[in-house]
Design an enzyme around this catalytic site. Structure first.
Site, PDB file in Angstrom:
ATOM      1  N   LYS A 172      49.726  44.574  25.850  1.00  0.00           N
ATOM      2  CA  LYS A 172      50.017  43.143  25.850  1.00  0.00           C
ATOM      3  C   LYS A 172      49.863  42.555  24.447  1.00  0.00           C
ATOM      4  O   LYS A 172      50.743  41.861  23.943  1.00  0.00           O
ATOM      5  CB  LYS A 172      49.107  42.415  26.841  1.00  0.00           C
ATOM      6  CG  LYS A 172      49.440  40.932  26.992  1.00  0.00           C
ATOM      7  CD  LYS A 172      48.506  40.246  27.988  1.00  0.00           C
ATOM      8  CE  LYS A 172      48.801  40.681  29.402  1.00  0.00           C
ATOM      9  NZ  LYS A 172      48.047  39.886  30.395  1.00  0.00           N
ATOM     10  N   GLU A 198      42.812  52.140  21.805  1.00  0.00           N
ATOM     11  CA  GLU A 198      43.239  53.461  22.252  1.00  0.00           C
ATOM     12  C   GLU A 198      44.762  53.585  22.222  1.00  0.00           C
ATOM     13  O   GLU A 198      45.309  54.587  21.739  1.00  0.00           O
ATOM     14  CB  GLU A 198      42.725  53.739  23.672  1.00  0.00           C
ATOM     15  CG  GLU A 198      41.219  53.751  23.817  1.00  0.00           C
ATOM     16  CD  GLU A 198      40.650  52.383  24.202  1.00  0.00           C
ATOM     17  OE1 GLU A 198      39.534  52.353  24.717  1.00  0.00           O
ATOM     18  OE2 GLU A 198      41.348  51.361  23.991  1.00  0.00           O
ATOM     19  N   GLY A 247      46.364  43.597  34.165  1.00  0.00           N
ATOM     20  CA  GLY A 247      46.805  44.955  33.882  1.00  0.00           C
ATOM     21  C   GLY A 247      46.907  45.819  35.117  1.00  0.00           C
ATOM     22  O   GLY A 247      47.871  46.572  35.301  1.00  0.00           O
ATOM     23  N   ARG A 248      45.918  45.719  36.005  1.00  0.00           N
ATOM     24  CA  ARG A 248      45.905  46.575  37.196  1.00  0.00           C
ATOM     25  C   ARG A 248      46.869  46.090  38.264  1.00  0.00           C
ATOM     26  O   ARG A 248      47.003  46.733  39.310  1.00  0.00           O
ATOM     27  CB  ARG A 248      44.480  46.658  37.750  1.00  0.00           C
ATOM     28  CG  ARG A 248      43.839  45.314  38.073  1.00  0.00           C
ATOM     29  CD  ARG A 248      42.330  45.463  38.232  1.00  0.00           C
ATOM     30  NE  ARG A 248      41.641  44.200  38.462  1.00  0.00           N
ATOM     31  CZ  ARG A 248      41.251  43.389  37.495  1.00  0.00           C
ATOM     32  NH1 ARG A 248      41.490  43.682  36.231  1.00  0.00           N
ATOM     33  NH2 ARG A 248      40.594  42.268  37.777  1.00  0.00           N
ATOM     34  N   GLU A 299      37.729  47.573  39.352  1.00  0.00           N
ATOM     35  CA  GLU A 299      37.781  46.614  38.254  1.00  0.00           C
ATOM     36  C   GLU A 299      37.912  45.196  38.791  1.00  0.00           C
ATOM     37  O   GLU A 299      37.451  44.240  38.172  1.00  0.00           O
ATOM     38  CB  GLU A 299      38.952  46.944  37.325  1.00  0.00           C
ATOM     39  CG  GLU A 299      38.896  46.201  35.984  1.00  0.00           C
ATOM     40  CD  GLU A 299      39.870  46.742  34.968  1.00  0.00           C
ATOM     41  OE1 GLU A 299      39.480  47.640  34.190  1.00  0.00           O
ATOM     42  OE2 GLU A 299      41.031  46.282  34.951  1.00  0.00           O
ATOM     43  N   HIS A 307      39.145  71.088  52.400  1.00  0.00           N
ATOM     44  CA  HIS A 307      38.470  72.281  51.911  1.00  0.00           C
ATOM     45  C   HIS A 307      37.607  71.965  50.700  1.00  0.00           C
ATOM     46  O   HIS A 307      37.284  72.851  49.911  1.00  0.00           O
ATOM     47  CB  HIS A 307      39.501  73.361  51.584  1.00  0.00           C
ATOM     48  CG  HIS A 307      40.259  73.821  52.783  1.00  0.00           C
ATOM     49  ND1 HIS A 307      39.850  74.895  53.553  1.00  0.00           N
ATOM     50  CD2 HIS A 307      41.364  73.324  53.383  1.00  0.00           C
ATOM     51  CE1 HIS A 307      40.692  75.049  54.559  1.00  0.00           C
ATOM     52  NE2 HIS A 307      41.617  74.112  54.485  1.00  0.00           N
ATOM     53  N   LYS A 343      33.561  48.454  24.380  1.00  0.00           N
ATOM     54  CA  LYS A 343      34.570  48.443  23.316  1.00  0.00           C
ATOM     55  C   LYS A 343      34.019  47.836  22.036  1.00  0.00           C
ATOM     56  O   LYS A 343      34.273  48.328  20.930  1.00  0.00           O
ATOM     57  CB  LYS A 343      35.806  47.663  23.771  1.00  0.00           C
ATOM     58  CG  LYS A 343      36.628  48.347  24.852  1.00  0.00           C
ATOM     59  CD  LYS A 343      37.870  47.528  25.153  1.00  0.00           C
ATOM     60  CE  LYS A 343      38.755  48.204  26.175  1.00  0.00           C
ATOM     61  NZ  LYS A 343      39.989  47.446  26.439  1.00  0.00           N
TER      62      LYS A 343
END
Length: 538
Positions: free
Chosen positions: A203, A209, A264-265, A350, A381, A501
């Site tokens: 954005k 990152e 964002g999510r 979040e 399993h 951060k």
């Protein structure tokens, strides 16, 4: 919220509910398996295998009413700024509103803006898919790499994997998110830069990152193509910061916009989904949007007692707050949904991992549970042992489809049989008497006894299509909303990701400088920094 009358009644009721027996509830009510179901927008939802009665449901629905859930839903759809800490609207529902609908925020019709971006995405996607968009040397683009993190990665990855069957198979899609250099190396090691397009999704175009990986991608591209002008043909941006996009070397005509009212999510159906649209095509992407919108309308308009996301949200709250269950297992019996639980981890945790209310006061109850899961039958399993016979109560969401995408022999019948059998086994278990009746040695009986009474939901749909994926995503978005409204928290900010951060920003130069700078961290962090500086790093 814990002082509301319905909450108090649920507390009293829960002491009785802990003694419920699903065997007895089903035996006493032969119609329970049909009665405790609802169907909407192509989803058949069976919640009969929960530790509830009609009284439980009535109290949970009363709690939703007392919490103002209806008013909060209406406020979201009107575009009110219900994200109070950031003073923003919460309008992921506008991303899939049909053309012609109007939602006005700060004097602008945001639906019109959304469709303008969708049309731009569709034009670009078509040109990449048909080979009209070419790289700097004139070669066709055959590889698309999405660079993002958080919602700018998890959504596109999940959607691509979920809809891989519908993707254009002569194109390769990869995703880079981790700042660990291995992620970028493995994504590009066997690709030709002349045939590779990068989508940089940020954005602000300053996310550490993402931009670290983007600059590495630019260096990788220019090492092969030499000419800085190549950046404009091999990079596009999903961003709101035209200045930074231009400084990077991307033509702002190839910048795809989104808005601060998109978290964002909640952004996989915005321009963040550009890689998805290139993969599956504009038509399938719009079908996914239609599925999202159908669930939005169901959530907005359906009575709460037949409202699938409301019912699921309240049932999750029932176990989280009154049975002290701390996790939820999401178990899709569809291999294409292998990344869906990971996607839900960000969406749910979040959003509702909050410790203060909308008013800034400490919450008086547990909020968001931990979401996790794997596709069936793999999980059977792996961790199902703990769900069946462990000491923790883990409510489960089983997701299944009546029709396979790939009909191979008996595979799908075996898959469905396992879904239904697991839910049945969790609910009803196996008594010691039943085990003894199989002539089991007495010393082995306790080990082969299953308590049962392990709750689960079954979400049954016809087939995994783009439309169906949209419905599933919106379903869980609105589950999050329902629970956040009852807990009276802000499900749409994420201040908890900031502190780490900020501290990382302080530590980076301390790791990189040749002469050791003064270190002012705790003794553990200081020692770790010094150890890494002395380790002979390249």
């Amino acid at each position: 919220m814990t002082k509301q009358p319905a909450w108090k009644k649920l507390e009293a009721h829960s002491s009785k509910a802990r003694k419920f027996s699903l065997r007895s509830l089903f035996a006493d009510d032969p119609e329970r398996g049909q009665r405790m179901t609802t169907e909407a927008v192509g989803i058949y939802f069976d919640y009969s295998k929960n530790l509830i009665t009609t009284e439980t449901l009535s109290l949970l629905l009363k709690l939703a009413e007392e919490s103002g859930l209806r008013a909060r839903i209406d406020a979201m759809f009107r575009g009110e700024k219900i994200n109070t800490t950031e003073k923003r609207s919460v309008l992921h529902v506008a991303l899939r509103a049909p053309k012609g609908q109007s939602i006005v925020v700060d004097g602008k019709d945001v639906v019109a803006e959304v469709h303008a971006v969708l049309d731009k995405m569709a034009d670009f996607s078509t040109r990449v898919r048909n080979g009209e968009w070419k790289g700097h040397s004139g070669k066709r683009i055959r590889n698309v790499i999405n660079i993002g993190i958080g919602g700018s990665d998890l959504g596109p990855v999940m959607a691509y994997e979920a809809l891989r069957h519908y993707s254009q198979r002569d194109l390769t899609f990869r995703f880079v998110s981790n700042v660990d250099g291995t992620d970028f190396f493995e994504a590009t090691r066997d690709l030709d830069a002349e045939e590779t397009l990068f989508i940089v999704s940020s954005k602000t175009f300053t996310t550490l990152e993402t931009m670290t990986n983007a600059h590495t991608a630019r260096d990788w591209t220019l090492a092969a193509l030499k000419d800085p002008a190549a950046v404009a043909k091999h990079f596009v941006a999903v961003s709101t910061n035209a200045g930074e996009v231009a400084r990077f070397g991307i033509d702002t005509a190839n910048m795809f916009e989104f808005w601060d009212w998109v978290g964002g999510r909640y952004s996989m159906d915005s321009a963040i989904g550009l890689s998805t649209m290139i993969a599956i095509g504009p038509g399938h992407f719009r079908a996914m949007l239609d599925g999202l919108h159908q669930m939005d309308e169901h959530f907005r308009a359906a009575p709460f007692d037949r409202n699938v996301p409301v019912l699921m949200g309240l049932l999750g709250l029932w176990y989280n707050n009154f049975f002290h269950a701390e996790t939820v297992a999401v178990l899709p019996y569809e291999q294409y949904l292998k990344r869906f639980p990971a996607y839900l981890q960000q969406l749910t945790m979040e959003s509702n991992g909050k410790h203060v209310t909308l008013e800034g006061k400490k919450v008086s109850c547990q909020t968001g549970p931990v979401y996790w899961g794997e596709p069936g039958t793999n999980g059977q399993h792996s961790f199902y042992q703990l769900i069946h016979q462990g000491t923790k109560l883990i409510p489960c969401d089983f997701i299944a489809f009546t029709r396979p995408i790939h009909p191979l022999g008996r595979h799908h019948e075996l898959l469905l049989a396992n879904v239904f059998a697991q839910a049945e086994a969790l609910a009803f278990g196996k008594t010691s008497r039943e085990v003894q009746a199989e002539n089991t040695p007495s010393w082995l009986v306790p080990h082969r006894t299953f308590e049962g009474n392990r709750p689960s939901n079954i979400i049954l749909m016809e087939q995994l299509t783009p439309e169906a994926l949209g419905k599933l995503v919106a379903l869980y978005e609105h589950i999050v909303f329902t629970q956040g409204a009852v807990w009276q928290i802000d499900s749409f900010d994420q201040w908890g990701v900031e502190l780490g951060k900020v501290l990382a920003g302080r530590i980076i130069p301390e790791l990189e400088e040749h002469a050791e700078p003064p270190l002012s961290h705790d003794s553990s962090t200081n020692a770790l920094i010094r150890r890494c500086r002395k380790s002979g790093r390249p």
